[in-house]
Design an enzyme around this catalytic site. Structure first.
Site, PDB file in Angstrom:
ATOM      1  N   SER A   1    -105.519  42.232  -8.186  1.00 36.14           N
ATOM      2  CA  SER A   1    -106.619  41.517  -7.547  1.00 36.14           C
ATOM      3  C   SER A   1    -106.876  42.224  -6.222  1.00 36.14           C
ATOM      4  CB  SER A   1    -106.220  40.061  -7.309  1.00 36.14           C
ATOM      5  OG  SER A   1    -107.113  39.487  -6.394  1.00 36.14           O
TER       6      SER A   1
ATOM      7  N   ARG B   1    -114.243  36.306   5.458  1.00 36.20           N
ATOM      8  CA  ARG B   1    -114.679  34.988   4.977  1.00 36.20           C
ATOM      9  C   ARG B   1    -115.571  34.246   5.971  1.00 36.20           C
ATOM     10  NH1 ARG B   1    -112.806  37.890   1.488  1.00 36.20           N
ATOM     11  NH2 ARG B   1    -111.842  37.112  -0.413  1.00 36.20           N
TER      12      ARG B   1
ATOM     13  N   ASP C   1    -115.342  36.208 -12.618  1.00 38.56           N
ATOM     14  CA  ASP C   1    -115.206  34.805 -12.193  1.00 38.56           C
ATOM     15  C   ASP C   1    -116.530  34.222 -11.706  1.00 38.56           C
ATOM     16  OD1 ASP C   1    -112.545  34.690 -12.767  1.00 38.56           O
ATOM     17  OD2 ASP C   1    -111.853  34.950 -10.700  1.00 38.56           O
TER      18      ASP C   1
ATOM     19  N   ASP D   1    -108.097  31.963   0.708  1.00 42.82           N
ATOM     20  CA  ASP D   1    -109.550  32.120   0.841  1.00 42.82           C
ATOM     21  C   ASP D   1    -110.320  30.825   0.612  1.00 42.82           C
ATOM     22  OD1 ASP D   1    -109.470  34.783   1.611  1.00 42.82           O
ATOM     23  OD2 ASP D   1    -109.326  35.479  -0.461  1.00 42.82           O
TER      24      ASP D   1
HETATM   25  N1  ARG Z   1    -103.254  37.564   1.297  1.00 40.84           N
HETATM   26  C1  ARG Z   1    -104.393  38.085   1.978  1.00 40.84           C
HETATM   27  C2  ARG Z   1    -105.069  36.996   2.753  1.00 40.84           C
HETATM   28  O1  ARG Z   1    -104.854  35.865   2.480  1.00 40.84           O
HETATM   29  C3  ARG Z   1    -105.340  38.790   1.031  1.00 40.84           C
HETATM   30  C4  ARG Z   1    -106.140  37.924   0.137  1.00 40.84           C
HETATM   31  C5  ARG Z   1    -106.918  38.754  -0.794  1.00 40.84           C
HETATM   32  N2  ARG Z   1    -107.834  37.970  -1.503  1.00 40.84           N
HETATM   33  C6  ARG Z   1    -108.122  38.196  -2.793  1.00 40.84           C
HETATM   34  N3  ARG Z   1    -109.001  37.412  -3.333  1.00 40.84           N
HETATM   35  N4  ARG Z   1    -107.549  39.145  -3.502  1.00 40.84           N
HETATM   36  O2  ARG Z   1    -105.786  37.270   3.680  1.00 40.84           O
END
Ligand code: ARG
Length: 408
Positions: free
Chosen positions: A177, A96, A15, A125
């Site tokens: 993912s 993040r 990506d 995110d």
């Molecule tokens: N659901 C979790 C969160 O929002 C994990 C997110 C994982 N991110 C990813 N890009 N796979 O904190």
């Protein structure tokens, strides 16, 4: 005229690699790639750095921020015993804000007025990136190529990459993912999207199967804390960072730290998530056990509410916000006397507190004991109960008067 610059949060994956070229072609900008090392499973970041240059980035930066991540970010999460929806230790939500901090720092250093990220439009995110950036510099513009481009499927993305000479993954893509850092690992997508299906064994890399041989013998561990921060493991002084690494390995070996949950994303969707958080869960378990001993009752009870709010704010991308900052102040104050040792026992996938001690312990043996040295005033209990129960008595009498005695 020189082009505008954009700092791209770069991971080295498909990506964000396609994003480099897309930003150059569609937005006519110079791309500066920034890869931030937050302790993700070892990938050669020098390879990641040169890859960005190969695709066309004018500059490519790798920053190892692991120490800062532990000191300024994870420390606060542990003091807050932070668990979103009482379960998830905020793995992705924690990394993040520090990535955002460095993106904005680099934007200022390079005179860039744009920052780009590779998040989709469906997750948390993107919110964490964009609200975080706005908090640190409200004038920076955000570009979100993955949200904007028309590459609907992975095949389309691969074609786009192949046509433009962007390196594509040679191995078959994992259906999952995955996002990870030194606080744990998050796994979603693929078969996991069916919440009825048990996660296949091959998704796990940090934790062993609790039914395995390696988990059948108990192991004891002693963790020492000073003012809420881990400082030693089995009596050996270590940095908090080293303790996290050790506990990830040790607890992971014992099959402790797997979470299978359906959680509520900020954007309104429920999602099924698997987490591997052996170190984080162990440390939160131990830290809570020490707080049980050292925090006065009202403070402990009030802190539980603060913890929940803290986790919710951080999950929702509000790391850099006045409320979160004020709660940090409260939480830090509570940690002054959270000093002492906790003994844990790992066995067959479990981690149980079996001992705790502290120079600031509020546990009073003479008050607690039922033996001869008991100093608790049993007679005083009667007057206490009379007054504590007085409103209930008044209420019950009134109920009798109106003929509703005994009904609740
Ligand atoms: N659901 C979790 C969160 O929002 C994990 C997110 C994982 N991110 C990813 N890009 N796979 O904190």
């Amino acid at each position: 005229m020189s082009k505008e610059k954009v700092i791209l949060a770069y991971s080295g994956g498909l990506d964000t690699s396609v994003a480099i070229r897309w930003l150059m072609d569609e937005k006519n900008v110079d791309v500066i790639a920034l890869a931030v090392d937050v302790g993700q499973e070892r990938q050669d970041l020098e390879v990641v750095r040169t890859k960005a240059l190969g695709i066309g980035a004018v500059e490519s930066i790798v920053k190892d921020v692991r120490e800062e991540y532990v000191e300024d970010f994870i420390t606060k999460a542990l003091m807050a015993n932070a668990l979103y929806e009482n379960k998830y230790p905020l793995v992705s939500a924690m990394s993040r804000p520090i990535i955002v901090k460095h993106l904005v720092e680099e934007a200022h250093k390079h005179g860039a007025s744009y920052i780009a990220h590779g998040c989709t439009g469906k997750g948390n995110d993107q919110v964490r990136f964009e609200v975080g950036i706005a908090a640190l510099d409200p004038d920076i513009h955000v570009l979100a190529p993955v949200r904007e481009w028309d590459l609907k499927t992975r095949e389309q993305e691969m074609d786009y990459a192949l046509e433009r000479g962007i390196p594509v993954p040679t191995t078959k893509k994992s259906p999952y993912s995955i996002d990870d850092n030194l606080w744990g690992r998050a796994i979603e997508c693929g078969i996991l999207e069916d919440p009825w299906v048990e996660p296949p064994a091959d998704i796990y890399t940090l934790t062993g199967d609790a039914r395995g041989e390696q988990c059948s013998e108990a192991e004891y561990v002693e963790l020492s804390f000073e003012q809420g921060i881990p400082v030693a493991l089995n009596g050996r002084k270590m940095s908090f960072h080293e303790i996290i690494d050790h506990m990830n390995e040790l607890a992971g070996k014992h099959g402790f730290g797997r979470i299978d949950m359906v959680e509520n994303r900020l954007i309104g969707v429920k999602s099924r998530e698997i987490y591997e958080v052996p170190g984080a869960l162990t440390l939160i378990t131990a830290h809570k056990a020490l707080e049980d001993l050292c925090l006065e009752r009202d403070l402990l009870h009030y802190k539980l509410h603060i913890e929940q709010k803290w986790a919710e704010l951080v999950y929702n991308g509000m790391w850099f916000s006045p409320l979160k900052e004020a709660l940090d102040g409260f939480i830090e104050t509570t940690q002054q006397l959270v000093t002492g040792d906790v003994r844990l026992r790992f066995f067959k996938g479990s981690c149980v507190t079996v001992g705790r001690r502290s120079p600031y312990s509020l546990y009073d043996y003479n008050l607690a004991t039922y033996d001869a040295s008991d100093s608790f005033d049993h007679k005083a209990a009667k007057g206490f109960i009379d007054l504590h129960g007085l409103p209930t008595k008044v209420w019950a009498r009134q109920r009798r008067k109106v003929g509703k005695e005994g009904e609740v």
